[in-house]
Every structure is written in structure tokens, then in C-alpha cells.
Design a protein around this motif. Structure first.
Motif, PDB file in Angstrom:
ATOM      1  N   UNK A 102       0.855  -1.184   0.000  1.00  0.00           N
ATOM      2  CA  UNK A 102       0.000   0.000   0.000  1.00  0.00           C
ATOM      3  C   UNK A 102       0.891   1.235   0.000  1.00  0.00           C
ATOM      4  N   UNK A 103       0.560   2.172  -0.869  1.00  0.00           N
ATOM      5  CA  UNK A 103       1.221   3.474  -0.902  1.00  0.00           C
ATOM      6  C   UNK A 103       0.137   4.539  -0.880  1.00  0.00           C
ATOM      7  N   UNK A 104       0.427   5.654  -0.233  1.00  0.00           N
ATOM      8  CA  UNK A 104      -0.554   6.729  -0.142  1.00  0.00           C
ATOM      9  C   UNK A 104       0.130   8.069  -0.329  1.00  0.00           C
ATOM     10  N   UNK A 105      -0.678   9.065  -0.680  1.00  0.00           N
ATOM     11  CA  UNK A 105      -0.168  10.421  -0.841  1.00  0.00           C
ATOM     12  C   UNK A 105      -0.997  11.370   0.016  1.00  0.00           C
ATOM     13  N   UNK A 106      -0.432  12.513   0.297  1.00  0.00           N
ATOM     14  CA  UNK A 106      -1.118  13.510   1.111  1.00  0.00           C
ATOM     15  C   UNK A 106      -2.294  14.137   0.378  1.00  0.00           C
ATOM     16  N   UNK A 107      -2.368  13.960  -0.927  1.00  0.00           N
ATOM     17  CA  UNK A 107      -3.475  14.547  -1.684  1.00  0.00           C
ATOM     18  C   UNK A 107      -4.653  13.585  -1.838  1.00  0.00           C
ATOM     19  N   UNK A 108      -4.691  12.498  -1.047  1.00  0.00           N
ATOM     20  CA  UNK A 108      -5.858  11.628  -1.026  1.00  0.00           C
ATOM     21  C   UNK A 108      -5.873  10.493  -2.016  1.00  0.00           C
ATOM     22  N   UNK A 109      -4.699  10.066  -2.484  1.00  0.00           N
ATOM     23  CA  UNK A 109      -4.629   8.905  -3.368  1.00  0.00           C
ATOM     24  C   UNK A 109      -4.047   7.733  -2.586  1.00  0.00           C
ATOM     25  N   UNK A 110      -4.513   6.542  -2.928  1.00  0.00           N
ATOM     26  CA  UNK A 110      -3.979   5.331  -2.307  1.00  0.00           C
ATOM     27  C   UNK A 110      -3.819   4.275  -3.404  1.00  0.00           C
ATOM     28  N   UNK A 111      -2.687   3.604  -3.383  1.00  0.00           N
ATOM     29  CA  UNK A 111      -2.354   2.637  -4.434  1.00  0.00           C
ATOM     30  C   UNK A 111      -2.105   1.279  -3.788  1.00  0.00           C
ATOM     31  N   UNK A 112      -2.722   0.247  -4.363  1.00  0.00           N
ATOM     32  CA  UNK A 112      -2.531  -1.125  -3.930  1.00  0.00           C
ATOM     33  C   UNK A 112      -1.810  -1.871  -5.042  1.00  0.00           C
ATOM     34  N   UNK A 113      -0.710  -2.549  -4.705  1.00  0.00           N
ATOM     35  CA  UNK A 113       0.035  -3.322  -5.697  1.00  0.00           C
ATOM     36  C   UNK A 113       0.072  -4.776  -5.226  1.00  0.00           C
ATOM     37  N   UNK A 114      -0.496  -5.649  -6.044  1.00  0.00           N
ATOM     38  CA  UNK A 114      -0.628  -7.067  -5.682  1.00  0.00           C
ATOM     39  C   UNK A 114       0.726  -7.755  -5.534  1.00  0.00           C
ATOM     40  N   UNK A 115       0.672  -8.953  -5.017  1.00  0.00           N
ATOM     41  CA  UNK A 115       1.859  -9.814  -4.880  1.00  0.00           C
ATOM     42  C   UNK A 115       2.998  -9.113  -4.129  1.00  0.00           C
ATOM     43  N   UNK A 116       2.639  -8.504  -3.003  1.00  0.00           N
ATOM     44  CA  UNK A 116       3.616  -7.813  -2.138  1.00  0.00           C
ATOM     45  C   UNK A 116       4.430  -6.762  -2.881  1.00  0.00           C
ATOM     46  N   UNK A 117       3.766  -6.064  -3.816  1.00  0.00           N
ATOM     47  CA  UNK A 117       4.405  -4.978  -4.543  1.00  0.00           C
ATOM     48  C   UNK A 117       5.008  -5.372  -5.869  1.00  0.00           C
ATOM     49  N   UNK A 118       4.913  -6.642  -6.252  1.00  0.00           N
ATOM     50  CA  UNK A 118       5.531  -7.099  -7.505  1.00  0.00           C
ATOM     51  C   UNK A 118       4.540  -7.274  -8.654  1.00  0.00           C
ATOM     52  N   UNK A 119       3.230  -7.091  -8.380  1.00  0.00           N
ATOM     53  CA  UNK A 119       2.219  -7.368  -9.407  1.00  0.00           C
ATOM     54  C   UNK A 119       1.545  -6.123  -9.950  1.00  0.00           C
ATOM     55  N   UNK A 120       0.313  -6.302 -10.352  1.00  0.00           N
ATOM     56  CA  UNK A 120      -0.496  -5.211 -10.908  1.00  0.00           C
ATOM     57  C   UNK A 120      -0.902  -4.236  -9.810  1.00  0.00           C
ATOM     58  N   UNK A 121      -1.155  -2.997 -10.214  1.00  0.00           N
ATOM     59  CA  UNK A 121      -1.536  -1.936  -9.269  1.00  0.00           C
ATOM     60  C   UNK A 121      -2.892  -1.362  -9.596  1.00  0.00           C
ATOM     61  N   UNK A 122      -3.527  -0.827  -8.559  1.00  0.00           N
ATOM     62  CA  UNK A 122      -4.784  -0.080  -8.730  1.00  0.00           C
ATOM     63  C   UNK A 122      -4.713   1.162  -7.857  1.00  0.00           C
ATOM     64  N   UNK A 123      -5.004   2.312  -8.448  1.00  0.00           N
ATOM     65  CA  UNK A 123      -4.986   3.583  -7.749  1.00  0.00           C
ATOM     66  C   UNK A 123      -6.418   4.003  -7.438  1.00  0.00           C
ATOM     67  N   UNK A 124      -6.637   4.439  -6.200  1.00  0.00           N
ATOM     68  CA  UNK A 124      -7.942   4.907  -5.753  1.00  0.00           C
ATOM     69  C   UNK A 124      -7.816   6.306  -5.186  1.00  0.00           C
ATOM     70  N   UNK A 125      -8.927   7.012  -5.179  1.00  0.00           N
ATOM     71  CA  UNK A 125      -9.038   8.268  -4.444  1.00  0.00           C
ATOM     72  C   UNK A 125      -9.736   7.967  -3.131  1.00  0.00           C
ATOM     73  N   UNK A 126      -9.294   8.609  -2.059  1.00  0.00           N
ATOM     74  CA  UNK A 126      -9.955   8.470  -0.766  1.00  0.00           C
ATOM     75  C   UNK A 126     -10.922   9.628  -0.600  1.00  0.00           C
ATOM     76  N   UNK A 127     -12.194   9.309  -0.458  1.00  0.00           N
ATOM     77  CA  UNK A 127     -13.222  10.354  -0.320  1.00  0.00           C
ATOM     78  C   UNK A 127     -14.086  10.114   0.889  1.00  0.00           C
TER      79      UNK A 127
END
Length: 127
Positions: A102-127
């Protein structure tokens, strides 16, 4: 004339400063790895993870619920060794268990990267 000239120079300086600020890449928007469960819970608590056609709530008590396109999303999660580990169902189909970086930014984005960071990613906005 000196006042008008200095006024114009000041305006040019202010416009140049505004352009520089608008085009600068803000450091606070960079993604930073989330290392512990407490930090993760603080990020998601009371928020909805959104991206086009997807809205998901990840509760502090380990539940996942939402909607993706036309189908319900449900599952559970835990925090293990610095990773968000989830077991997920989408529209009744099992997506399986996966531990994600999991990675996050101060501007409200959060990113999940599968396989402990070695796979595909999905970026979300936190609302």
C-alpha cells in the motif's frame, strides 16, 4: 512613471511566481509506502476508496464492502508483515487471497500493488 513601471514589474514577477507554482510537481503528492496497520486504518477510516465505476469501503475491523460496475464487492482483510492481505469476492466470483503493498499520498490517493508490490496496481481516491 516610476510607480507604473515598478507596478508592472511587480505584476510580472507575481505572474511568473504563480506560473512556477502551478507547474511545479508538489513533493507532498508523492506516494509513500504504508508500513503499519495503524497508519493504514487512519488513512481509510470513514473514507470510501473510489475510481471510475468502483466504490469500496475498507473498515478498520477487517471487512471490505462496495460495488464495482454492476456487482457487489465483499471480503475481509488483515495486516501481515507490512502488507494489506485481503480475501475478496466480486459479483460472487472469488478473486482469492493476496497480500498487497500500500502506498498513499497527502493529496488523497492510495495505491494497492498485488503480490507484495511485484504485481499489478490499482490507484484509488480516498473520499
Amino acid at each position: 512613471m516610476t510607480t507604473v513601471t515598478s507596478g508592472i514589474s511587480f505584476m510580472r514577477m507575481m505572474i511568473a511566481a504563480a506560473i512556477a507554482l502551478a507547474t511545479a510537481s508538489p513533493v507532498w503528492a508523492d506516494l509513500v509506502k504504508v508500513d503499519d496497520q495503524g497508519q493504514f486504518v487512519q488513512l481509510i477510516n470513514g473514507k470510501t476508496l473510489t475510481r471510475p465505476l468502483i466504490k469500496i469501503k475498507v473498515s478498520p475491523d477487517g471487512e471490505i464492502a462496495g460495488r464495482g460496475s454492476l456487482w457487489d464487492i465483499e471480503g475481509s482483510w488483515s495486516w501481515q508483515d507490512g502488507y494489506f492481505c485481503r480475501d475478496l469476492f466480486w459479483g460472487g466470483d472469488e478473486l482469492g487471497y493476496n497480500c498487497q503493498e500500500v502506498q498513499a499520498s497527502a493529496d488523497g490517493r492510495i495505491k494497492f500493488t498485488s503480490d507484495r508490490g511485484a504485481g499489478d496496481s490499482a490507484m484509488f481516491s480516498l473520499r
